[in-house]
Design a protein around this motif. Structure first.
Motif, mmCIF file in Angstrom:
data_model
loop_
_atom_site.group_PDB
_atom_site.id
_atom_site.type_symbol
_atom_site.label_atom_id
_atom_site.label_comp_id
_atom_site.label_asym_id
_atom_site.label_seq_id
_atom_site.Cartn_x
_atom_site.Cartn_y
_atom_site.Cartn_z
ATOM 1 N N GLY A 1 -10.105 -17.920 -36.205
ATOM 2 C CA GLY A 1 -10.385 -16.830 -37.131
ATOM 3 C C GLY A 1 -11.530 -15.944 -36.683
ATOM 4 N N PHE A 2 -11.784 -15.890 -35.396
ATOM 5 C CA PHE A 2 -12.853 -15.062 -34.839
ATOM 6 C C PHE A 2 -12.276 -13.715 -34.417
ATOM 7 N N SER A 3 -13.105 -12.690 -34.364
ATOM 8 C CA SER A 3 -12.666 -11.424 -33.791
ATOM 9 C C SER A 3 -13.054 -11.400 -32.313
ATOM 10 N N LEU A 4 -12.296 -10.642 -31.543
ATOM 11 C CA LEU A 4 -12.537 -10.545 -30.104
ATOM 12 C C LEU A 4 -12.799 -9.087 -29.746
ATOM 13 N N HIS A 5 -13.915 -8.866 -29.082
ATOM 14 C CA HIS A 5 -14.296 -7.547 -28.584
ATOM 15 C C HIS A 5 -14.306 -7.623 -27.065
ATOM 16 N N ILE A 6 -13.652 -6.684 -26.418
ATOM 17 C CA ILE A 6 -13.600 -6.663 -24.960
ATOM 18 C C ILE A 6 -14.223 -5.363 -24.481
ATOM 19 N N ILE A 7 -15.249 -5.508 -23.648
ATOM 20 C CA ILE A 7 -15.943 -4.362 -23.090
ATOM 21 C C ILE A 7 -15.328 -4.051 -21.726
ATOM 22 N N ASN A 8 -14.855 -2.828 -21.554
ATOM 23 C CA ASN A 8 -14.246 -2.401 -20.288
ATOM 24 C C ASN A 8 -15.301 -2.232 -19.211
ATOM 25 N N PRO A 9 -14.921 -2.246 -17.929
ATOM 26 C CA PRO A 9 -13.549 -2.247 -17.439
ATOM 27 C C PRO A 9 -12.904 -3.621 -17.567
ATOM 28 N N LEU A 10 -11.615 -3.587 -17.715
ATOM 29 C CA LEU A 10 -10.805 -4.777 -17.916
ATOM 30 C C LEU A 10 -9.714 -4.787 -16.867
ATOM 31 N N PHE A 11 -9.230 -5.969 -16.550
ATOM 32 C CA PHE A 11 -8.087 -6.078 -15.651
ATOM 33 C C PHE A 11 -6.918 -5.290 -16.234
ATOM 34 N N SER A 12 -5.953 -4.968 -15.413
ATOM 35 C CA SER A 12 -4.786 -4.209 -15.859
ATOM 36 C C SER A 12 -3.949 -5.039 -16.829
ATOM 37 N N ILE A 13 -3.629 -4.441 -17.974
ATOM 38 C CA ILE A 13 -2.787 -5.136 -18.946
ATOM 39 C C ILE A 13 -1.448 -4.413 -19.014
ATOM 40 N N ASP A 14 -0.498 -4.898 -18.209
ATOM 41 C CA ASP A 14 0.863 -4.410 -18.345
ATOM 42 C C ASP A 14 1.693 -5.546 -18.939
ATOM 43 N N GLU A 15 2.922 -5.294 -19.273
ATOM 44 C CA GLU A 15 3.745 -6.306 -19.952
ATOM 45 C C GLU A 15 3.813 -7.626 -19.179
ATOM 46 N N LYS A 16 4.023 -7.560 -17.860
ATOM 47 C CA LYS A 16 4.130 -8.766 -17.045
ATOM 48 C C LYS A 16 2.805 -9.545 -17.046
ATOM 49 N N ALA A 17 1.702 -8.817 -16.861
ATOM 50 C CA ALA A 17 0.388 -9.464 -16.861
ATOM 51 C C ALA A 17 0.078 -10.070 -18.220
ATOM 52 N N VAL A 18 0.460 -9.380 -19.270
ATOM 53 C CA VAL A 18 0.215 -9.879 -20.625
ATOM 54 C C VAL A 18 0.966 -11.186 -20.858
ATOM 55 N N ARG A 19 2.225 -11.228 -20.492
ATOM 56 C CA ARG A 19 3.008 -12.466 -20.674
ATOM 57 C C ARG A 19 2.444 -13.599 -19.828
ATOM 58 N N ARG A 20 2.088 -13.306 -18.580
ATOM 59 C CA ARG A 20 1.575 -14.329 -17.671
ATOM 60 C C ARG A 20 0.263 -14.911 -18.186
ATOM 61 N N ALA A 21 -0.559 -14.095 -18.791
ATOM 62 C CA ALA A 21 -1.858 -14.552 -19.301
ATOM 63 C C ALA A 21 -1.747 -15.180 -20.685
ATOM 64 N N GLY A 22 -0.551 -15.198 -21.263
ATOM 65 C CA GLY A 22 -0.386 -15.790 -22.584
ATOM 66 C C GLY A 22 -0.894 -14.905 -23.696
ATOM 67 N N LEU A 23 -0.887 -13.597 -23.477
ATOM 68 C CA LEU A 23 -1.457 -12.689 -24.454
ATOM 69 C C LEU A 23 -0.397 -12.033 -25.325
ATOM 70 N N ASP A 24 0.814 -12.549 -25.316
ATOM 71 C CA ASP A 24 1.903 -11.907 -26.036
ATOM 72 C C ASP A 24 1.717 -11.934 -27.556
ATOM 73 N N TYR A 25 0.782 -12.690 -28.066
ATOM 74 C CA TYR A 25 0.509 -12.737 -29.500
ATOM 75 C C TYR A 25 -0.660 -11.829 -29.870
ATOM 76 N N TRP A 26 -1.138 -11.007 -28.959
ATOM 77 C CA TRP A 26 -2.327 -10.206 -29.208
ATOM 78 C C TRP A 26 -2.177 -9.253 -30.364
ATOM 79 N N LYS A 27 -0.969 -8.885 -30.713
ATOM 80 C CA LYS A 27 -0.794 -7.994 -31.859
ATOM 81 C C LYS A 27 -1.307 -8.666 -33.129
#
Length: 155
Positions: free
Chosen positions: A26-52
Motif C-alpha cells: 500500500g505504498f506509493s512509488l515515485h520514480i525520478i528520471n532518467p529511467l530505463f526505457s519502458i516499452d511493452e516488452k521491457a515492461v512485461r519482462r520486468a514484471g511491471l504489467d500491473y503498474w496501472k
C-alpha cells in the motif's frame, strides 16, 4: 501510506520488484528520471504489467520532486552506506518518504550534504558489497510498515 522514492533507477527488474512490494504494502512509488526505457516488452519482462494498478508517479528530475514536496522535507529519509544511523533506530510515521539512489551511483552527493541528519543505513560488514536495491527497499520499507502496522489497510 509511505512513499518510496527511486532516484534514477537503472535496472528494470529491481524497479519491478520494488513496484510489486509497493503495491502489496500500500505504498506509493515515485520514480525520478532518467529511467530505463519502458516499452511493452521491457515492461512485461520486468514484471511491471500491473503498474496501472500501482500508478507510479514519474518525475522529470529530482528538483521537480523536491520543490513539489518541500513541505514534507522533515519526513524525508535517505538510504546510504555512508552513515552510521541504522534504519531501525528511526521512528517512521505514515506519510514518510524513503529515498533510494540508483544501483550504480546511490543518491546524489549534493542531496546527501543538505540532508545528512536524515541519512539512514542498513548495517552490514565493511568488506561486503552493497545490498541489491530491491532488497534494501524491502528491508527499510517493511520496518516502517512494522512500526505502523496498526494503521495498515489490506484494501
Amino acid at each position: 501510506m509511505f512513499h518510496i522514492v527511486l532516484v534514477e533507477p537503472r535496472i528494470p527488474q529491481n524497479t519491478g520488484s520494488i513496484g510489486r512490494m509497493c503495491y502489496n504494502a500500500g505504498f506509493s512509488l515515485h520514480i525520478i528520471n532518467p529511467l530505463f526505457s519502458i516499452d511493452e516488452k521491457a515492461v512485461r519482462r520486468a514484471g511491471l504489467d500491473y503498474w496501472k494498478k500501482l500508478n507510479p508517479m514519474s518525475w522529470e528530475c529530482l528538483d521537480d520532486f523536491l520543490n513539489e514536496n518541500i513541505k514534507f522535507q522533515d519526513r524525508f529519509f535517505f538510504a546510504t552506506t555512508k552513515t552510521n544511523q541504522a534504519y531501525f533506530d528511526v521512528q517512521f510515521q505514515q506519510g514518510d518518504f524513503l529515498f533510494f539512489g540508483s544501483e550504480s551511483f546511490g543518491l546524489p552527493e549534493q542531496l546527501m550534504q543538505k540532508n545528512w541528519q536524515n541519512a539512514i543505513t542498513i548495517p552490514m560488514k565493511d568488506c561486503g558489497r552493497s545490498l541489491n536495491l530491491a532488497t534494501s527497499v524491502g528491508i527499510i520499507s517493511y520496518e516502517a510498515l512494522r512500526q505502523n502496522f496498526h494503521s495498515f489497510s489490506k484494501n
